[in-house]
Write a protein that holds these residues in place. Structure first.
Motif, PDB file in Angstrom:
ATOM      1  N   TYR A  16      43.707  35.096  30.435  1.00 51.19           N
ATOM      2  CA  TYR A  16      44.868  35.188  31.308  1.00 51.19           C
ATOM      3  C   TYR A  16      44.798  35.690  32.818  1.00 51.19           C
ATOM      4  N   ARG A  17      43.330  36.092  33.227  1.00 56.54           N
ATOM      5  CA  ARG A  17      42.946  36.557  34.583  1.00 56.54           C
ATOM      6  C   ARG A  17      42.550  34.932  35.000  1.00 56.54           C
ATOM      7  N   ASP A  57      47.319  34.975  40.108  1.00 53.19           N
ATOM      8  CA  ASP A  57      48.130  35.678  40.976  1.00 53.19           C
ATOM      9  C   ASP A  57      48.543  36.987  40.365  1.00 53.19           C
ATOM     10  N   LYS A  58      48.312  37.384  39.033  1.00 53.54           N
ATOM     11  CA  LYS A  58      48.482  38.446  38.296  1.00 53.54           C
ATOM     12  C   LYS A  58      47.439  39.363  38.451  1.00 53.54           C
ATOM     13  N   SER A  59      47.446  40.636  38.725  1.00 54.05           N
ATOM     14  CA  SER A  59      46.448  41.763  38.492  1.00 54.05           C
ATOM     15  C   SER A  59      46.065  41.940  37.186  1.00 54.05           C
ATOM     16  N   GLU A  60      45.026  42.631  36.707  1.00 56.55           N
ATOM     17  CA  GLU A  60      44.775  43.052  35.629  1.00 56.55           C
ATOM     18  C   GLU A  60      45.882  43.806  34.865  1.00 56.55           C
ATOM     19  N   PRO A  61      46.185  44.967  35.570  1.00 62.23           N
ATOM     20  CA  PRO A  61      47.467  45.853  34.997  1.00 62.23           C
ATOM     21  C   PRO A  61      48.744  44.882  34.733  1.00 62.23           C
ATOM     22  N   GLU A  62      48.915  43.914  35.510  1.00 60.71           N
ATOM     23  CA  GLU A  62      49.974  43.063  35.146  1.00 60.71           C
ATOM     24  C   GLU A  62      49.915  42.434  33.926  1.00 60.71           C
ATOM     25  N   ILE A  63      48.693  41.702  33.692  1.00 65.71           N
ATOM     26  CA  ILE A  63      48.333  40.914  32.425  1.00 65.71           C
ATOM     27  C   ILE A  63      48.317  41.869  31.318  1.00 65.71           C
ATOM     28  N   ASP A 108      50.171  44.524  30.998  1.00 60.93           N
ATOM     29  CA  ASP A 108      51.809  44.715  30.826  1.00 60.93           C
ATOM     30  C   ASP A 108      52.419  43.448  30.190  1.00 60.93           C
ATOM     31  N   LEU A 109      51.989  42.204  30.423  1.00 65.77           N
ATOM     32  CA  LEU A 109      52.446  41.087  29.643  1.00 65.77           C
ATOM     33  C   LEU A 109      51.979  41.100  28.089  1.00 65.77           C
TER      34      LEU A 109
END
Length: 144
Positions: free
Chosen positions: A84-85, A90-96, A98-99
């Motif tokens: 997913y990176r 546009d998403k950071s690793e912490p955001e991924i 979280d998803l």
């Protein structure tokens, strides 16, 4: 075969071999941009997670099996984060993460609701518990 190629091959193998109950769609939770279809990595992540929920709810896996399972699940989670990176730059690793955690929470609810409605002896639930054993016994160090 490269490590990345082996990881993708494993994810495809997991996705193809999942029981029908493991393919439960979580509405609106596709992580793959622009599609409602789950890709092989998402299917593998889902398979590991829902098999864990079923095994914990309908069985009592021993400590050794749990340790093997979690070792393999960590590999799948890292594969998902890396995947997913690339798909969601546009998403950071912490955001991924979280998803993926939000997806796991929804899957947890879907599986527990299904178990509450159908019981642990329903064939699809039994398949999920059996899938947990398969996932625990996988050896990602071997080439596919």
């Amino acid at each position: 075969m490269s490590r990345k190629g082996r990881a993708i091959a494993i994810a495809v193998l997991l996705a193809v071999s999942m029981p029908a109950a493991a393919q439960t769609e979580v509405p609106g939770e596709s992580l793959t941009p622009g599609t409602q279809e789950r890709d092989a990595v998402t299917k593998a992540f889902d398979n590991f997670f829902i098999s864990l929920v079923a095994a914990r709810t309908c069985g009592s896996p021993d400590q050794t099996t749990m340790e093997r399972f979690f070792g393999n699940m960590l590999a799948i989670q890292q594969l998902a984060v890396n995947h997913y990176r690339q798909l969601l730059p546009d998403k950071s690793e912490p955001e991924i993460i979280d998803l993926l955690n939000a997806r796991a929470e929804k899957l947890d609810g879907v599986v527990k609701s299904s178990i509450a409605a159908q019981g642990c002896t329903h064939p699809e639930i039994v398949k999920l518990v059996n899938s947990f054993q398969v996932n625990a016994n996988m050896d990602f160090s071997k080439k596919p």
